[in-house]
Design a protein around this motif. Sequence first.
Motif, PDB file in Angstrom:
ATOM      1  N   ILE A   8     103.238  27.612 139.387  1.00  0.00           N
ATOM      2  CA  ILE A   8     102.928  28.573 138.327  1.00  0.00           C
ATOM      3  C   ILE A   8     104.230  29.216 137.853  1.00  0.00           C
ATOM      4  CG2 ILE A   8     101.713  30.704 137.737  1.00  0.00           C
ATOM      5  CD1 ILE A   8      99.685  29.993 139.954  1.00  0.00           C
ATOM      6  N   GLY A   9     104.491  29.132 136.569  1.00  0.00           N
ATOM      7  CA  GLY A   9     105.632  29.813 135.982  1.00  0.00           C
ATOM      8  C   GLY A   9     105.216  31.195 135.521  1.00  0.00           C
ATOM      9  N   LEU A  10     105.846  32.225 136.051  1.00  0.00           N
ATOM     10  CA  LEU A  10     105.523  33.610 135.691  1.00  0.00           C
ATOM     11  C   LEU A  10     106.636  34.149 134.804  1.00  0.00           C
ATOM     12  CD1 LEU A  10     103.512  35.982 136.160  1.00  0.00           C
ATOM     13  CD2 LEU A  10     104.975  36.694 138.049  1.00  0.00           C
ATOM     14  N   VAL A  11     106.305  34.391 133.536  1.00  0.00           N
ATOM     15  CA  VAL A  11     107.288  34.836 132.544  1.00  0.00           C
ATOM     16  C   VAL A  11     107.084  36.318 132.290  1.00  0.00           C
ATOM     17  CG1 VAL A  11     108.176  34.463 130.215  1.00  0.00           C
ATOM     18  CG2 VAL A  11     107.193  32.540 131.487  1.00  0.00           C
ATOM     19  N   THR A  12     108.091  37.127 132.607  1.00  0.00           N
ATOM     20  CA  THR A  12     107.944  38.566 132.465  1.00  0.00           C
ATOM     21  C   THR A  12     109.312  39.202 132.248  1.00  0.00           C
ATOM     22  OG1 THR A  12     106.877  40.514 133.456  1.00  0.00           O
ATOM     23  CG2 THR A  12     108.096  39.069 134.950  1.00  0.00           C
ATOM     24  N   VAL A  13     109.323  40.439 131.790  1.00  0.00           N
ATOM     25  CA  VAL A  13     110.592  41.110 131.522  1.00  0.00           C
ATOM     26  C   VAL A  13     111.032  41.897 132.755  1.00  0.00           C
ATOM     27  CG1 VAL A  13     109.384  43.064 130.423  1.00  0.00           C
ATOM     28  CG2 VAL A  13     111.831  42.698 129.971  1.00  0.00           C
ATOM     29  N   LEU A  14     112.251  41.611 133.220  1.00  0.00           N
ATOM     30  CA  LEU A  14     112.744  42.226 134.447  1.00  0.00           C
ATOM     31  C   LEU A  14     114.105  42.894 134.278  1.00  0.00           C
ATOM     32  CD1 LEU A  14     111.613  39.414 136.919  1.00  0.00           C
ATOM     33  CD2 LEU A  14     110.559  41.660 136.620  1.00  0.00           C
ATOM     34  N   THR A  15     114.581  42.988 133.031  1.00  0.00           N
ATOM     35  CA  THR A  15     115.828  43.696 132.761  1.00  0.00           C
ATOM     36  C   THR A  15     115.603  44.709 131.636  1.00  0.00           C
ATOM     37  OG1 THR A  15     116.504  41.922 131.234  1.00  0.00           O
ATOM     38  CG2 THR A  15     117.363  41.818 133.463  1.00  0.00           C
ATOM     39  N   GLY A  16     116.450  45.729 131.610  1.00  0.00           N
ATOM     40  CA  GLY A  16     116.366  46.720 130.542  1.00  0.00           C
ATOM     41  C   GLY A  16     115.313  47.782 130.808  1.00  0.00           C
ATOM     42  N   VAL A  44     111.115  28.828 129.289  1.00  0.00           N
ATOM     43  CA  VAL A  44     109.782  28.222 129.348  1.00  0.00           C
ATOM     44  C   VAL A  44     109.883  26.702 129.261  1.00  0.00           C
ATOM     45  CG1 VAL A  44     107.692  27.885 127.986  1.00  0.00           C
ATOM     46  CG2 VAL A  44     108.371  30.183 128.645  1.00  0.00           C
ATOM     47  N   ARG A  45     110.762  26.209 128.415  1.00  0.00           N
ATOM     48  CA  ARG A  45     110.942  24.743 128.323  1.00  0.00           C
ATOM     49  C   ARG A  45     111.416  24.179 129.671  1.00  0.00           C
ATOM     50  NH1 ARG A  45     109.890  22.940 123.432  1.00  0.00           N
ATOM     51  NH2 ARG A  45     110.339  24.208 121.580  1.00  0.00           N
ATOM     52  N   THR A  46     112.232  24.929 130.379  1.00  0.00           N
ATOM     53  CA  THR A  46     112.668  24.496 131.710  1.00  0.00           C
ATOM     54  C   THR A  46     111.493  24.467 132.677  1.00  0.00           C
ATOM     55  OG1 THR A  46     114.885  25.409 131.350  1.00  0.00           O
ATOM     56  CG2 THR A  46     114.233  25.011 133.630  1.00  0.00           C
ATOM     57  N   LEU A  47     110.637  25.487 132.606  1.00  0.00           N
ATOM     58  CA  LEU A  47     109.445  25.505 133.462  1.00  0.00           C
ATOM     59  C   LEU A  47     108.558  24.288 133.204  1.00  0.00           C
ATOM     60  CD1 LEU A  47     108.333  29.266 133.202  1.00  0.00           C
ATOM     61  CD2 LEU A  47     109.289  28.144 135.217  1.00  0.00           C
ATOM     62  N   LEU A  48     108.415  23.935 131.923  1.00  0.00           N
ATOM     63  CA  LEU A  48     107.524  22.835 131.552  1.00  0.00           C
ATOM     64  C   LEU A  48     108.133  21.470 131.862  1.00  0.00           C
ATOM     65  CD1 LEU A  48     106.366  24.224 128.082  1.00  0.00           C
ATOM     66  CD2 LEU A  48     104.998  24.166 130.176  1.00  0.00           C
ATOM     67  N   GLU A  49     109.406  21.302 131.525  1.00  0.00           N
ATOM     68  CA  GLU A  49     110.021  19.977 131.578  1.00  0.00           C
ATOM     69  C   GLU A  49     110.677  19.654 132.923  1.00  0.00           C
ATOM     70  OE1 GLU A  49     112.610  20.059 128.175  1.00  0.00           O
ATOM     71  OE2 GLU A  49     110.930  20.464 126.807  1.00  0.00           O
ATOM     72  N   ASP A 103     110.493  21.897 135.940  1.00  0.00           N
ATOM     73  CA  ASP A 103     109.670  22.326 137.069  1.00  0.00           C
ATOM     74  C   ASP A 103     108.251  21.767 137.016  1.00  0.00           C
ATOM     75  OD1 ASP A 103     111.768  23.990 138.112  1.00  0.00           O
ATOM     76  OD2 ASP A 103     111.295  25.436 136.541  1.00  0.00           O
ATOM     77  N   LYS A 104     107.841  21.331 135.826  1.00  0.00           N
ATOM     78  CA  LYS A 104     106.502  20.749 135.631  1.00  0.00           C
ATOM     79  C   LYS A 104     105.404  21.657 136.213  1.00  0.00           C
ATOM     80  CE  LYS A 104     108.281  16.040 135.418  1.00  0.00           C
ATOM     81  NZ  LYS A 104     108.474  16.176 133.960  1.00  0.00           N
ATOM     82  N   VAL A 105     105.402  22.910 135.737  1.00  0.00           N
ATOM     83  CA  VAL A 105     104.421  23.877 136.228  1.00  0.00           C
ATOM     84  C   VAL A 105     103.022  23.511 135.748  1.00  0.00           C
ATOM     85  CG1 VAL A 105     106.087  25.761 136.408  1.00  0.00           C
ATOM     86  CG2 VAL A 105     104.843  25.425 134.259  1.00  0.00           C
ATOM     87  N   LYS A 151     103.465  28.256 121.280  1.00  0.00           N
ATOM     88  CA  LYS A 151     103.385  26.866 120.827  1.00  0.00           C
ATOM     89  C   LYS A 151     103.999  25.883 121.830  1.00  0.00           C
ATOM     90  CE  LYS A 151     104.327  23.985 116.747  1.00  0.00           C
ATOM     91  NZ  LYS A 151     103.023  23.299 116.826  1.00  0.00           N
ATOM     92  N   PRO A 152     105.195  26.149 122.375  1.00  0.00           N
ATOM     93  CA  PRO A 152     105.733  25.214 123.365  1.00  0.00           C
ATOM     94  C   PRO A 152     104.801  24.983 124.557  1.00  0.00           C
ATOM     95  CG  PRO A 152     107.449  26.736 122.673  1.00  0.00           C
ATOM     96  CD  PRO A 152     106.178  27.214 122.049  1.00  0.00           C
ATOM     97  N   VAL A 153     104.168  26.065 125.036  1.00  0.00           N
ATOM     98  CA  VAL A 153     103.300  25.922 126.208  1.00  0.00           C
ATOM     99  C   VAL A 153     102.006  25.204 125.846  1.00  0.00           C
ATOM    100  CG1 VAL A 153     102.037  27.113 128.039  1.00  0.00           C
ATOM    101  CG2 VAL A 153     104.267  27.986 127.297  1.00  0.00           C
ATOM    102  N   THR A 154     101.305  25.697 124.830  1.00  0.00           N
ATOM    103  CA  THR A 154      99.998  25.117 124.513  1.00  0.00           C
ATOM    104  C   THR A 154     100.124  23.689 123.970  1.00  0.00           C
ATOM    105  OG1 THR A 154     100.012  26.185 122.335  1.00  0.00           O
ATOM    106  CG2 THR A 154      98.906  27.356 124.126  1.00  0.00           C
ATOM    107  N   ASP A 155     101.176  23.412 123.212  1.00  0.00           N
ATOM    108  CA  ASP A 155     101.380  22.045 122.708  1.00  0.00           C
ATOM    109  C   ASP A 155     101.614  21.051 123.837  1.00  0.00           C
ATOM    110  OD1 ASP A 155     101.057  22.904 120.140  1.00  0.00           O
ATOM    111  OD2 ASP A 155     103.118  22.496 119.478  1.00  0.00           O
ATOM    112  N   SER A 156     102.165  21.523 124.955  1.00  0.00           N
ATOM    113  CA  SER A 156     102.432  20.637 126.094  1.00  0.00           C
ATOM    114  C   SER A 156     101.159  20.300 126.865  1.00  0.00           C
ATOM    115  CB  SER A 156     103.435  21.300 127.051  1.00  0.00           C
ATOM    116  OG  SER A 156     102.815  22.339 127.796  1.00  0.00           O
TER     117      SER A 156
END
Length: 383
Positions: free
Chosen positions: A22-30, A77-82, A84-86, A103-108
Amino acid sequence: MFGASVLALSASGALAQEPLKIGLVTVLTGPQAALGGQVRDGFNLAIKDLGGKMGGRPVEVIVVDDELKPDVAVTKVRTLLERDKVDFVVGPVFSNILQAIFKPVTDSGTILISPNAGTSNFAGKQCNENFFVSSYQNDQPHEVMGKYAQDKGYKRAYIMAPNYQAGKDSLAGFKKHFKGEIVDEVYMPLGNLDFSAELAKIAAAKPDVFFAFMPGGMGVNLVKQYRQAGLADKTPFFSAFTVDESTLPAQQDAALGFFGGMTWAPNMDNPQNKKFVAAYEAAYNAVPASYAMQAYDAAQIIDSALKATKGSTSDKAALRAAIKKADFTSLRGKFKFNTNGYPIQDFYVVKVAKRPDGKFQTEIGEKVFTDYGDTHAADCPLK
């Protein structure tokens, strides 16, 4: 025949042991990192409570920091998909990041579950069978406060939000049920931390109510400056995602008595929520916010689907159908998916309070909407 059965069993066993990624995409800086940290921690707590497995498979969570930058988010996200193959992507917090990665996620063909951002466009005509939301449609918590302001008899409102999609959704949501005069509708740059000029305008305009959507660090500063300007005792402060458990540790007494619209609060009275809040506070020494709750529920949604598919993610149609059933016990109580993949649920006014232990939290007030699905679902072609 016997050999084929053994082969099938061994394949099934291999699937059960193959880690679910599972790729978890979240904001962790700022200044918005507190929100992203709650998402990460809520999701990880759910994995822990599930014994580290979903549908019988061990879980590997790959956390990436989107840095609140759409181009950075897309690259990661492209790295997670291509690479890491999440199997799933969970995230993000902010709607501008959702619009970039959608679009990158759902299209994949990968299923995307948002634990927070829920823009109006993806709820309507641009809905997608691979997209689900465990939070709400962005307009709805703001609609709560517009309806509440209308019911209270307020005639004049001054409203303010950041200048991005969620900000536009928020003010549209407030105006949907508030029929009085909008004294001014102000859009601030995303990340703005100085509100002195706007507060002077509010003081001069003397509205009946002030409504704001200012998440994270923006909300911390707005609340402190609003109180310091002497406005808190003159004009009621209504908001969504501006006074919550991610910002209250910094706002503290400045936020006392301020109102918000939400589906949940830490004091929600059900056994699963009491267990969650106690476990979260023990693990992270903080009061959970809706971001953590929604991320916890997102993990439960995935687990419920994988239990139905016996751990398999290969049949996407079966996996989507299992997710749509939402066969889990939400921390907020009632929860089911609408045709557009967004929840149908109850909404409340919540109010900032100080607990006996000195910590701050929002607490459930009156219910404003029951079994409320967003209106954009009518434009979604999915059935």
